[in-house]
Design an enzyme around this catalytic site. Sequence first.
Site, PDB file in Angstrom:
ATOM      1  CG  HIS A   1      20.275 -18.856 -54.777  1.00 52.10           C
ATOM      2  ND1 HIS A   1      19.709 -17.668 -54.407  1.00 52.10           N
ATOM      3  CD2 HIS A   1      19.479 -19.843 -54.285  1.00 52.10           C
ATOM      4  CE1 HIS A   1      18.617 -17.920 -53.707  1.00 52.10           C
ATOM      5  NE2 HIS A   1      18.456 -19.220 -53.625  1.00 52.10           N
TER       6      HIS A   1
ATOM      7  CD  GLU B   1      17.162 -27.544 -53.999  1.00 52.04           C
ATOM      8  OE1 GLU B   1      17.112 -28.346 -53.040  1.00 52.04           O
ATOM      9  OE2 GLU B   1      16.167 -27.057 -54.527  1.00 52.04           O
TER      10      GLU B   1
HETATM   11  N1  COA Z   1      25.213 -24.544 -64.165  1.00 48.84           N
HETATM   12  C1  COA Z   1      25.689 -23.972 -65.287  1.00 48.84           C
HETATM   13  N2  COA Z   1      25.404 -22.696 -65.657  1.00 48.84           N
HETATM   14  C2  COA Z   1      24.612 -22.005 -64.844  1.00 48.84           C
HETATM   15  C3  COA Z   1      24.094 -22.540 -63.654  1.00 48.84           C
HETATM   16  C4  COA Z   1      24.420 -23.852 -63.326  1.00 48.84           C
HETATM   17  N3  COA Z   1      23.954 -24.431 -62.220  1.00 48.84           N
HETATM   18  N4  COA Z   1      23.326 -21.607 -63.063  1.00 48.84           N
HETATM   19  C5  COA Z   1      23.347 -20.521 -63.837  1.00 48.84           C
HETATM   20  N5  COA Z   1      24.123 -20.758 -64.921  1.00 48.84           N
HETATM   21  C6  COA Z   1      24.431 -19.798 -65.988  1.00 48.84           C
HETATM   22  C7  COA Z   1      23.257 -19.641 -66.936  1.00 48.84           C
HETATM   23  O1  COA Z   1      23.339 -20.538 -68.018  1.00 48.84           O
HETATM   24  C8  COA Z   1      23.367 -18.204 -67.342  1.00 48.84           C
HETATM   25  O2  COA Z   1      24.339 -18.103 -68.348  1.00 48.84           O
HETATM   26  P1  COA Z   1      24.107 -17.073 -69.577  1.00 48.84           P
HETATM   27  O3  COA Z   1      23.795 -15.750 -68.961  1.00 48.84           O
HETATM   28  O4  COA Z   1      25.386 -17.134 -70.328  1.00 48.84           O
HETATM   29  O5  COA Z   1      22.928 -17.630 -70.325  1.00 48.84           O
HETATM   30  C9  COA Z   1      23.931 -17.515 -66.107  1.00 48.84           C
HETATM   31  O6  COA Z   1      24.632 -18.530 -65.385  1.00 48.84           O
HETATM   32  C10 COA Z   1      22.881 -16.893 -65.215  1.00 48.84           C
HETATM   33  O7  COA Z   1      21.839 -17.836 -65.039  1.00 48.84           O
HETATM   34  P2  COA Z   1      20.322 -17.429 -64.854  1.00 48.84           P
HETATM   35  O8  COA Z   1      19.455 -18.607 -65.146  1.00 48.84           O
HETATM   36  O9  COA Z   1      20.037 -16.155 -65.591  1.00 48.84           O
HETATM   37  O10 COA Z   1      20.282 -17.096 -63.332  1.00 48.84           O
HETATM   38  P3  COA Z   1      18.989 -17.133 -62.437  1.00 48.84           P
HETATM   39  O11 COA Z   1      19.256 -16.204 -61.314  1.00 48.84           O
HETATM   40  O12 COA Z   1      17.755 -16.910 -63.205  1.00 48.84           O
HETATM   41  O13 COA Z   1      18.960 -18.661 -62.004  1.00 48.84           O
HETATM   42  C11 COA Z   1      19.042 -20.705 -60.910  1.00 48.84           C
HETATM   43  C12 COA Z   1      19.218 -19.181 -60.765  1.00 48.84           C
HETATM   44  C13 COA Z   1      19.018 -21.326 -59.512  1.00 48.84           C
HETATM   45  C14 COA Z   1      17.716 -20.990 -61.587  1.00 48.84           C
HETATM   46  C15 COA Z   1      20.212 -21.287 -61.739  1.00 48.84           C
HETATM   47  O14 COA Z   1      21.443 -20.976 -61.128  1.00 48.84           O
HETATM   48  C16 COA Z   1      20.085 -22.791 -61.974  1.00 48.84           C
HETATM   49  O15 COA Z   1      19.405 -23.204 -62.908  1.00 48.84           O
HETATM   50  N6  COA Z   1      20.770 -23.640 -61.125  1.00 48.84           N
HETATM   51  C17 COA Z   1      20.658 -25.077 -61.260  1.00 48.84           C
HETATM   52  C18 COA Z   1      19.360 -25.560 -60.631  1.00 48.84           C
HETATM   53  C19 COA Z   1      19.378 -25.487 -59.120  1.00 48.84           C
HETATM   54  O16 COA Z   1      20.341 -25.855 -58.474  1.00 48.84           O
HETATM   55  N7  COA Z   1      18.250 -25.007 -58.563  1.00 48.84           N
HETATM   56  C20 COA Z   1      18.053 -24.901 -57.127  1.00 48.84           C
HETATM   57  C21 COA Z   1      18.053 -23.468 -56.700  1.00 48.84           C
HETATM   58  S1  COA Z   1      18.053 -23.313 -54.923  1.00 48.84           S
END
Ligand code: COA
Length: 382
Positions: free
Chosen positions: A260, A318
């Site tokens: 998140h 989720e």
């Molecule tokens: N599974 C695997 N790796 C994950 C992950 C997950 N669910 N969520 C984040 N990461 C990793 C990313 O690959 C990234 O790694 P890196 O820095 O080595 O590239 C790191 O953790 C940080 O991720 P980032 O996308 O920069 O964080 P964010 O704050 O922008 O993203 C989300 C938050 C929710 C978009 C992200 O955690 C995600 O895609 N989760 C899965 C989708 C989901 O459940 N969405 C509902 C949200 S309520």
Amino acid sequence: MPDSKPAVGLEGVVAAQTRLSLVDGQNGVLVIAGFPVEEIAPKASFEEMVFLLWNDRLPNARELEDLRRELASLRTLPVATTRLLRDAAAQKAPVIDALRMAASTLSLRAHGETESTDPRRDAKAVVARFPVIVASYWRLLEGKEPIPADPGLGHAANFLFMLQGKAPSPERARALETYLNTVSDHGFNASTFTARVIVSTGSDVVSAITGAIGALKGPLHGGAPGPALDMVFEIGEKARAEEVLRAKLARGERLMGFGHRVYKVRDPRADVLNGAAKALYKGDADKRLYDLATHVEATALRLLEEHKPGRSLKTNVEFYTALVLHGIELPTDLFTPCFAIGRVAGWTAHGFEQQALGKLIRPQSEYVGPRDRKYAPLERRS
Ligand code: COA
């Protein structure tokens, strides 16, 4: 030109003050209009939640009855909305796209309605009609005729009635209501921010919620619960959890339902929905799925810590959303639209808050491109 480095994705930027919700990501706390989410979500009706978000207090009995009656009276869709849903169903458009398209038609009046310039009245119509659109569209997609609303049922129960053709048990209606309340508001998430930007230009409620649905549908925001449940089904049995999840991470895939932007500890909404799922999953088959899901969760958390040490990727809303909505027999295609049915309470409330503020949201960007290009006539371009 700003002299400091911009916050990519506006991470950590405070863009406004709000009385609607507090999201404390370090401590795993969510407060909605003064109430901790675990205090309000399992107890209030969705109508109470809407009143709370719009008025900053809970309604008394008369006010609640008035709102219930008014929302129930607004459940008829404009003719053009139903026509659009029929066309969309003929093309098998995804439900969330049908909701987005239909939402924009809510500027039209339903049969017998008088013209309104009152944003509150528009917000009530939008809140009342989201579940009607989703339920009607789902039936059209299945080749069935929409079921007329039952004005005697509350907002959540009527949605299940229009979808499934029978009034739900009190347990199911309660589970859905707990879900809708839990997701009703959540700070400046992407869809709420979108809605506020639109309202800040002096635009209207219908435009704001239409844009908000567009922002919600992406898998990084509201599109994750379907894939989260698919992942649990794909795993199928506890013994396969580690192997399947490891393979996903090795392929660079994200585990849906984890991580998140704000919460660096367990999302408090996950606990509320875990409670709702537990109350719902009573039979043996259900219990097996619930046990499998909790095992998948524990395995995913262990592997994420191993894969991204120190990132604190925890269970988000989720994951348990998927279990609750599956438990009330909603197909996965309806998970994100159902999120919109709850979140529209927050979108509209933020719209009112933004209107009262009366300030255009207009950040700056840092230009990083060249400045001295020369125009070359077409015939001289390779
Ligand atoms: N599974 C695997 N790796 C994950 C992950 C997950 N669910 N969520 C984040 N990461 C990793 C990313 O690959 C990234 O790694 P890196 O820095 O080595 O590239 C790191 O953790 C940080 O991720 P980032 O996308 O920069 O964080 P964010 O704050 O922008 O993203 C989300 C938050 C929710 C978009 C992200 O955690 C995600 O895609 N989760 C899965 C989708 C989901 O459940 N969405 C509902 C949200 S309520």
